[in-house]
Design a protein around this motif. Structure first.
Motif, PDB file in Angstrom:
ATOM      1  N   GLN A  54       0.828  -1.206   0.000  1.00  0.00           N
ATOM      2  CA  GLN A  54       0.000   0.000   0.000  1.00  0.00           C
ATOM      3  C   GLN A  54       0.862   1.255   0.000  1.00  0.00           C
ATOM      4  O   GLN A  54       2.040   1.220   0.367  1.00  0.00           O
ATOM      5  N   LEU A  55       0.242   2.365  -0.400  1.00  0.00           N
ATOM      6  CA  LEU A  55       0.861   3.678  -0.338  1.00  0.00           C
ATOM      7  C   LEU A  55       0.192   4.449   0.787  1.00  0.00           C
ATOM      8  O   LEU A  55      -1.026   4.619   0.788  1.00  0.00           O
ATOM      9  N   GLU A  56       0.995   4.882   1.753  1.00  0.00           N
ATOM     10  CA  GLU A  56       0.479   5.657   2.881  1.00  0.00           C
ATOM     11  C   GLU A  56       0.705   7.135   2.597  1.00  0.00           C
ATOM     12  O   GLU A  56       1.835   7.575   2.380  1.00  0.00           O
ATOM     13  N   LEU A  57      -0.370   7.912   2.580  1.00  0.00           N
ATOM     14  CA  LEU A  57      -0.273   9.359   2.488  1.00  0.00           C
ATOM     15  C   LEU A  57      -0.436   9.918   3.891  1.00  0.00           C
ATOM     16  O   LEU A  57      -1.394   9.580   4.588  1.00  0.00           O
ATOM     17  N   THR A  58       0.499  10.769   4.309  1.00  0.00           N
ATOM     18  CA  THR A  58       0.452  11.361   5.643  1.00  0.00           C
ATOM     19  C   THR A  58       0.228  12.855   5.521  1.00  0.00           C
ATOM     20  O   THR A  58       0.991  13.552   4.837  1.00  0.00           O
ATOM     21  N   TRP A  59      -0.816  13.337   6.167  1.00  0.00           N
ATOM     22  CA  TRP A  59      -1.099  14.771   6.248  1.00  0.00           C
ATOM     23  C   TRP A  59      -0.836  15.212   7.683  1.00  0.00           C
ATOM     24  O   TRP A  59      -1.316  14.583   8.628  1.00  0.00           O
ATOM     25  N   LEU A  60      -0.043  16.266   7.830  1.00  0.00           N
ATOM     26  CA  LEU A  60       0.292  16.809   9.148  1.00  0.00           C
ATOM     27  C   LEU A  60      -0.335  18.192   9.301  1.00  0.00           C
ATOM     28  O   LEU A  60      -0.061  19.092   8.496  1.00  0.00           O
ATOM     29  N   ARG A  61      -1.160  18.355  10.321  1.00  0.00           N
ATOM     30  CA  ARG A  61      -1.868  19.612  10.563  1.00  0.00           C
ATOM     31  C   ARG A  61      -0.928  20.800  10.675  1.00  0.00           C
ATOM     32  O   ARG A  61      -1.217  21.902  10.193  1.00  0.00           O
ATOM     33  N   ASP A  62       0.214  20.613  11.305  1.00  0.00           N
ATOM     34  CA  ASP A  62       1.101  21.732  11.585  1.00  0.00           C
ATOM     35  C   ASP A  62       2.029  22.104  10.432  1.00  0.00           C
ATOM     36  O   ASP A  62       2.807  23.060  10.553  1.00  0.00           O
ATOM     37  N   MET A  63       1.965  21.401   9.320  1.00  0.00           N
ATOM     38  CA  MET A  63       2.789  21.764   8.164  1.00  0.00           C
ATOM     39  C   MET A  63       2.114  22.931   7.451  1.00  0.00           C
ATOM     40  O   MET A  63       1.002  22.797   6.955  1.00  0.00           O
ATOM     41  N   LYS A  64       2.780  24.063   7.432  1.00  0.00           N
ATOM     42  CA  LYS A  64       2.179  25.291   6.901  1.00  0.00           C
ATOM     43  C   LYS A  64       2.694  25.668   5.523  1.00  0.00           C
ATOM     44  O   LYS A  64       2.387  26.739   5.016  1.00  0.00           O
ATOM     45  N   ARG A  65       3.501  24.819   4.916  1.00  0.00           N
ATOM     46  CA  ARG A  65       4.046  25.102   3.592  1.00  0.00           C
ATOM     47  C   ARG A  65       4.209  23.784   2.838  1.00  0.00           C
ATOM     48  O   ARG A  65       4.306  22.725   3.445  1.00  0.00           O
ATOM     49  N   PRO A  66       4.243  23.853   1.516  1.00  0.00           N
ATOM     50  CA  PRO A  66       4.509  22.628   0.752  1.00  0.00           C
ATOM     51  C   PRO A  66       5.866  22.043   1.130  1.00  0.00           C
ATOM     52  O   PRO A  66       6.785  22.766   1.525  1.00  0.00           O
ATOM     53  N   TYR A  67       5.990  20.741   1.003  1.00  0.00           N
ATOM     54  CA  TYR A  67       7.237  20.052   1.335  1.00  0.00           C
ATOM     55  C   TYR A  67       8.340  20.412   0.351  1.00  0.00           C
ATOM     56  O   TYR A  67       8.082  20.609  -0.843  1.00  0.00           O
ATOM     57  N   GLU A  68       9.563  20.480   0.841  1.00  0.00           N
ATOM     58  CA  GLU A  68      10.733  20.690   0.004  1.00  0.00           C
ATOM     59  C   GLU A  68      11.338  19.316  -0.272  1.00  0.00           C
ATOM     60  O   GLU A  68      11.768  18.627   0.648  1.00  0.00           O
ATOM     61  N   LEU A  69      11.372  18.939  -1.534  1.00  0.00           N
ATOM     62  CA  LEU A  69      11.785  17.582  -1.886  1.00  0.00           C
ATOM     63  C   LEU A  69      13.246  17.464  -2.286  1.00  0.00           C
ATOM     64  O   LEU A  69      13.694  16.406  -2.700  1.00  0.00           O
ATOM     65  N   GLY A  70      14.001  18.536  -2.168  1.00  0.00           N
ATOM     66  CA  GLY A  70      15.413  18.462  -2.524  1.00  0.00           C
ATOM     67  C   GLY A  70      15.590  18.084  -3.972  1.00  0.00           C
ATOM     68  O   GLY A  70      14.905  18.600  -4.850  1.00  0.00           O
ATOM     69  N   ASP A  71      16.476  17.183  -4.243  1.00  0.00           N
ATOM     70  CA  ASP A  71      16.729  16.753  -5.608  1.00  0.00           C
ATOM     71  C   ASP A  71      15.744  15.698  -6.089  1.00  0.00           C
ATOM     72  O   ASP A  71      15.803  15.270  -7.236  1.00  0.00           O
ATOM     73  N   ASN A  72      14.847  15.250  -5.224  1.00  0.00           N
ATOM     74  CA  ASN A  72      13.794  14.301  -5.591  1.00  0.00           C
ATOM     75  C   ASN A  72      14.370  13.089  -6.325  1.00  0.00           C
ATOM     76  O   ASN A  72      13.883  12.700  -7.374  1.00  0.00           O
ATOM     77  N   GLU A  73      15.393  12.504  -5.768  1.00  0.00           N
ATOM     78  CA  GLU A  73      16.042  11.359  -6.400  1.00  0.00           C
ATOM     79  C   GLU A  73      15.423  10.023  -5.980  1.00  0.00           C
ATOM     80  O   GLU A  73      16.011   8.977  -6.192  1.00  0.00           O
ATOM     81  N   ILE A  74      14.259  10.067  -5.365  1.00  0.00           N
ATOM     82  CA  ILE A  74      13.531   8.837  -5.058  1.00  0.00           C
ATOM     83  C   ILE A  74      12.238   8.852  -5.868  1.00  0.00           C
ATOM     84  O   ILE A  74      11.763   9.908  -6.278  1.00  0.00           O
ATOM     85  N   HIS A  75      11.683   7.690  -6.091  1.00  0.00           N
ATOM     86  CA  HIS A  75      10.398   7.621  -6.773  1.00  0.00           C
ATOM     87  C   HIS A  75       9.747   6.266  -6.506  1.00  0.00           C
ATOM     88  O   HIS A  75      10.407   5.324  -6.093  1.00  0.00           O
ATOM     89  N   LEU A  76       8.458   6.208  -6.766  1.00  0.00           N
ATOM     90  CA  LEU A  76       7.709   4.962  -6.760  1.00  0.00           C
ATOM     91  C   LEU A  76       7.455   4.599  -8.214  1.00  0.00           C
ATOM     92  O   LEU A  76       7.321   5.479  -9.060  1.00  0.00           O
ATOM     93  N   ALA A  77       7.366   3.319  -8.503  1.00  0.00           N
ATOM     94  CA  ALA A  77       7.110   2.875  -9.875  1.00  0.00           C
ATOM     95  C   ALA A  77       5.822   2.062  -9.914  1.00  0.00           C
ATOM     96  O   ALA A  77       5.528   1.296  -8.996  1.00  0.00           O
ATOM     97  N   PHE A  78       5.069   2.248 -10.990  1.00  0.00           N
ATOM     98  CA  PHE A  78       3.814   1.541 -11.202  1.00  0.00           C
ATOM     99  C   PHE A  78       3.861   0.858 -12.566  1.00  0.00           C
ATOM    100  O   PHE A  78       4.206   1.482 -13.572  1.00  0.00           O
TER     101      PHE A  78
END
Length: 122
Positions: A54-78
């Motif tokens: 499964q894919l778990e999506l986590t939402w955090l109430r206290d996150m007030k800005r979009p996430y910074e993904l850096g170089d985004n060198e990870i991924h999921l494949a379908f």
């Protein structure tokens, strides 16, 4: 001792927008949800209805800005059974962020900037 995959996690900024994207783009459905008693987080587990992973999506109430993904060198494949139809759908959605025709793959980008690789079934 034997380990098996349970799930992968992605933190998301706008939970509903992400749920809508994963349903439309990949056909994933909500398997279960867990909400913190104090409202500080919501976990939503998505399933493809076929694999136990499964894919778990986590939402955090206290996150007030979009996430910074850096170089985004990870991924999921379908894997997809109709690669051409999937590519056309994702182009229509405007979420294709990279194509590699030589390798026969492409990537789509979710609302939080995560890249998802789309691979034809072999």
């Amino acid at each position: 001792m034997h380990f098996t995959f349970a799930h992968n996690n992605l933190n998301v900024y706008d939970l509903q927008k992400s749920l809508d994207f994963y349903k439309e783009a990949l056909g994933l459905e909500v398997a279960r949800t867990k909400e913190a008693e104090d409202g500080s987080f919501i976990l939503v587990y998505l399933t493809d209805g076929t694999m136990p992973h499964q894919l778990e999506l986590t939402w955090l109430r206290d996150m007030k800005r979009p996430y910074e993904l850096g170089d985004n060198e990870i991924h999921l494949a379908f894997n997809v059974d109709d690669f051409d139809a999937a590519l056309a759908k994702h182009k229509e959605m405007g979420c294709v962020c990279f194509e590699n025709p030589k390798m026969g793959i492409y990537f789509i980008e979710d609302p939080d900037g995560y890249w998802l690789e789309i691979v034809p079934e072999k």
